[in-house]
Design an enzyme around this catalytic site. Structure first.
Site, mmCIF file in Angstrom:
data_model
loop_
_atom_site.group_PDB
_atom_site.id
_atom_site.type_symbol
_atom_site.label_atom_id
_atom_site.label_comp_id
_atom_site.label_asym_id
_atom_site.label_seq_id
_atom_site.Cartn_x
_atom_site.Cartn_y
_atom_site.Cartn_z
ATOM 1 N N GLU A 41 10.854 -0.736 9.442
ATOM 2 C CA GLU A 41 11.150 0.184 10.532
ATOM 3 C C GLU A 41 10.511 -0.287 11.832
ATOM 4 O O GLU A 41 9.489 -0.969 11.831
ATOM 5 C CB GLU A 41 10.594 1.585 10.225
ATOM 6 C CG GLU A 41 11.153 2.245 9.000
ATOM 7 C CD GLU A 41 10.425 3.557 8.679
ATOM 8 O OE1 GLU A 41 9.517 3.941 9.460
ATOM 9 O OE2 GLU A 41 10.748 4.178 7.659
ATOM 10 N N CYS B 131 6.884 0.410 18.719
ATOM 11 C CA CYS B 131 5.980 0.315 17.573
ATOM 12 C C CYS B 131 6.672 -0.530 16.509
ATOM 13 O O CYS B 131 7.818 -0.247 16.141
ATOM 14 C CB CYS B 131 5.657 1.708 17.036
ATOM 15 S SG CYS B 131 4.561 1.710 15.595
ATOM 16 N N CYS C 72 2.994 -1.682 2.180
ATOM 17 C CA CYS C 72 1.574 -1.791 2.527
ATOM 18 C C CYS C 72 0.732 -1.654 1.273
ATOM 19 O O CYS C 72 1.054 -0.865 0.373
ATOM 20 C CB CYS C 72 1.203 -0.702 3.535
ATOM 21 S SG CYS C 72 -0.488 -0.846 4.174
ATOM 22 N N CYS D 217 -3.516 4.221 1.846
ATOM 23 C CA CYS D 217 -3.944 5.438 2.544
ATOM 24 C C CYS D 217 -3.157 6.638 2.016
ATOM 25 O O CYS D 217 -1.925 6.602 1.939
ATOM 26 C CB CYS D 217 -3.733 5.294 4.051
ATOM 27 S SG CYS D 217 -4.631 3.894 4.767
ATOM 28 N N CYS E 283 -0.029 8.351 3.953
ATOM 29 C CA CYS E 283 0.956 7.472 4.588
ATOM 30 C C CYS E 283 2.115 7.150 3.658
ATOM 31 O O CYS E 283 1.909 6.786 2.493
ATOM 32 C CB CYS E 283 0.271 6.179 5.038
ATOM 33 S SG CYS E 283 1.362 5.055 5.938
ATOM 34 N N GLY F 100 2.764 -1.614 7.160
ATOM 35 C CA GLY F 100 1.943 -2.772 6.821
ATOM 36 C C GLY F 100 0.601 -2.781 7.527
ATOM 37 O O GLY F 100 0.393 -2.092 8.519
ATOM 38 N N GLU F 101 -0.318 -3.556 7.004
ATOM 39 C CA GLU F 101 -1.622 -3.792 7.623
ATOM 40 C C GLU F 101 -1.536 -5.095 8.424
ATOM 41 O O GLU F 101 -1.439 -6.183 7.849
ATOM 42 C CB GLU F 101 -2.706 -3.895 6.544
ATOM 43 C CG GLU F 101 -4.027 -4.517 6.983
ATOM 44 C CD GLU F 101 -4.641 -3.883 8.224
ATOM 45 O OE1 GLU F 101 -4.978 -4.628 9.175
ATOM 46 O OE2 GLU F 101 -4.770 -2.640 8.260
ATOM 47 N N SER G 160 -3.362 -1.992 15.425
ATOM 48 C CA SER G 160 -4.064 -0.997 14.623
ATOM 49 C C SER G 160 -4.361 -1.563 13.243
ATOM 50 O O SER G 160 -3.476 -2.079 12.564
ATOM 51 C CB SER G 160 -3.203 0.264 14.496
ATOM 52 O OG SER G 160 -3.791 1.185 13.607
ATOM 53 N N SER H 261 -8.233 2.432 12.247
ATOM 54 C CA SER H 261 -7.817 3.648 11.545
ATOM 55 C C SER H 261 -8.990 4.170 10.721
ATOM 56 O O SER H 261 -9.241 3.707 9.605
ATOM 57 C CB SER H 261 -6.619 3.342 10.645
ATOM 58 O OG SER H 261 -5.499 2.960 11.410
ATOM 59 N N LEU H 262 -9.696 5.151 11.268
ATOM 60 C CA LEU H 262 -10.941 5.630 10.675
ATOM 61 C C LEU H 262 -10.687 6.732 9.643
ATOM 62 O O LEU H 262 -11.016 6.602 8.471
ATOM 63 C CB LEU H 262 -11.869 6.124 11.779
ATOM 64 C CG LEU H 262 -13.361 6.143 11.486
ATOM 65 C CD1 LEU H 262 -13.876 4.773 11.118
ATOM 66 C CD2 LEU H 262 -14.115 6.682 12.705
ATOM 67 N N HIS H 263 -10.206 7.873 10.105
ATOM 68 C CA HIS H 263 -9.716 8.975 9.274
ATOM 69 C C HIS H 263 -10.789 9.763 8.518
ATOM 70 O O HIS H 263 -10.467 10.782 7.890
ATOM 71 C CB HIS H 263 -8.660 8.496 8.269
ATOM 72 C CG HIS H 263 -7.576 7.685 8.884
ATOM 73 N ND1 HIS H 263 -6.947 8.055 10.056
ATOM 74 C CD2 HIS H 263 -6.999 6.517 8.499
ATOM 75 C CE1 HIS H 263 -6.029 7.161 10.363
ATOM 76 N NE2 HIS H 263 -6.051 6.209 9.445
ATOM 77 N N ASN I 139 1.817 13.616 10.246
ATOM 78 C CA ASN I 139 3.260 13.811 10.134
ATOM 79 C C ASN I 139 3.591 14.215 8.707
ATOM 80 O O ASN I 139 3.000 13.693 7.747
ATOM 81 C CB ASN I 139 4.007 12.518 10.473
ATOM 82 C CG ASN I 139 4.234 12.356 11.966
ATOM 83 O OD1 ASN I 139 4.688 13.271 12.639
ATOM 84 N ND2 ASN I 139 3.909 11.173 12.492
ATOM 85 N N CYS J 208 5.446 7.208 9.533
ATOM 86 C CA CYS J 208 5.594 5.769 9.350
ATOM 87 C C CYS J 208 6.033 5.482 7.923
ATOM 88 O O CYS J 208 5.382 5.890 6.965
ATOM 89 C CB CYS J 208 4.256 5.090 9.642
ATOM 90 S SG CYS J 208 4.446 3.532 10.445
#
Length: 369
Positions: free
Chosen positions: A107, A120, A127, A131, A134, A176-177, A208, A231-233, A307, A350
């Site tokens: 995407e 983006c 990935c 996470c 996600c 993806g990372e 990111s 990306s902490l979270h 989201n 995402c």
């Protein structure tokens, strides 16, 4: 083309598919043109059409002869992928689902704001970071994208835009990372920011990462003024390892140390992304802990209400809880913004559009067995 023109990648592929034209290095294209009886300057014309113009086929390259256009179409494919999905939200956010040569899906997104057009893009098919909030990793990771597959997402979004629009910002925050595909990522970014490539300013590019310290340090030494978002979270090791499982192999201390080195070397303020999940990481004590963790750092926190993802049970907190979380950080001197949701009435999360299409494909395959 000049000697300084960024070289493009050649995909190693033994199939009989046509090679995407943007995979062809300058030297090889020049040799092909010479064999076809064409002048060298045709290479520059072709490149200009592919990178700067909003066309969708070789046939639209109107300053090339019809014979050359026919030869190009017979020898090369115009793009690395086919567009198989296109959603447009009420806020004019556009999301594309792209099918690659091997049938895999990725995407990319175009987001519109006053005076700003942000794209983006993705760097992997799936990935491996796991996470929990996600959609990108629910199907696992299939492969890395090539450098051409990465930067060509920018070009296809550029072609969607109106004549009076231009891309102002790029975020590498899609599927993806990015730092797990570091080599292809950097080659793609170098092309996108080179004056002989797409020509986007490096300061307009943000990458990111979930936090790969070795790559963060390497990114700091790349020589360009890119932006870094981590990306902490979560504000502590235990909770972050539950939300971002790969944290168990690195840890917050090492990630923050690498981010501090990035700021020290580049002078670029680091952003910390924090997806808010109701009842999981959105409580006042989490905000206090996060403020303590980032105190003394030149940092910016980007709060992101989660989201919705159909396959997951987590949800975003309500506006009052989000505002309270932000107020605590602001009161503690931590620069904070709440990301405005874009494309809320389409598959905004995402990987969601890919997940839905892949799920449909799996269901259809099962129904035919």
């Amino acid at each position: 083309m000049t000697a300084e023109t960024p070289q493009l990648n050649i995909i190693s592929d033994t199939s009989d598919r046509l090679r995407p034209i943007l995979d062809v290095p300058e030297s090889e294209l020049l040799a092909w043109l010479a064999a076809a009886g064409e002048k060298k300057f045709r290479a520059k014309q072709i490149r200009k059409w592919l990178i700067e113009r909003r066309i969708t086929s070789f046939d639209e390259m109107t300053d090339l002869s019809a014979a050359l256009r026919t030869k190009l179409a017979a020898e090369f494919s115009f793009s690395s992928f086919d567009q198989v999905g296109h959603q447009i939200a009420s806020d004019q956010t556009e999301k594309l689902l792209l099918k690659l040569h091997d049938g895999e899906l990725v995407e990319c997104v175009l987001m519109r704001d006053p005076g700003r057009r942000t794209v983006c893009i993705s760097t992997q098919v799936g990935c491996a970071m796991g996470c929990v909030f996600c959609a990108s990793g629910l199907l696992g990771v299939k492969r890395d994208l090539t450098q051409t597959e990465i930067f060509e997402q920018v070009l296809v979004l550029h072609r969607l835009m109106k004549d009076d629009e231009k891309i102002t910002n790029l975020v590498v925050m899609g599927i993806g990372e990015p730092f797990a595909n570091y080599g292809n990522l950097m080659r793609a970014l170098n092309f996108l920011t080179d004056e002989n490539g797409f020509g986007l300013g490096a300061r307009r590019v943000t990458v990111s990462t979930v936090g790969i310290p070795k790559r963060i340090r390497q990114f700091a030494d790349c020589g360009k003024a890119f932006n870094l978002a981590v990306s902490l979270h979560a504000p502590n090791e235990k909770l972050r390892s539950e939300i971002v499982p790969v944290n168990k192999g690195t840890g917050l201390r090492e990630i923050l140390a690498a981010a501090d080195e990035f700021f020290s070397k580049t002078g670029r303020r680091v952003s910390y992304e924090y997806v808010l999940m109701s009842g999981i990481n959105d409580q006042p004590e989490h905000a206090e802990e996060l403020a303590k963790l980032l105190r003394g750092r030149n940092a910016h926190v980007n709060l992101i209400p989660m989201n919705g993802v159909n396959e997951l049970i987590m949800t975003a907190p309500g506006d009052p809880m989000t505002r309270k979380f932000q107020q605590i950080l602001d009161h503690r001197g931590i620069a904070t913004t709440v990301r405005k949701r874009k494309g809320a009435d389409i598959d905004a999360a995402c990987g969601q559009l890919r997940l839905n299409r892949s799920g449909d494909a799996t269901a259809n395959e099962a129904a035919t067995v």
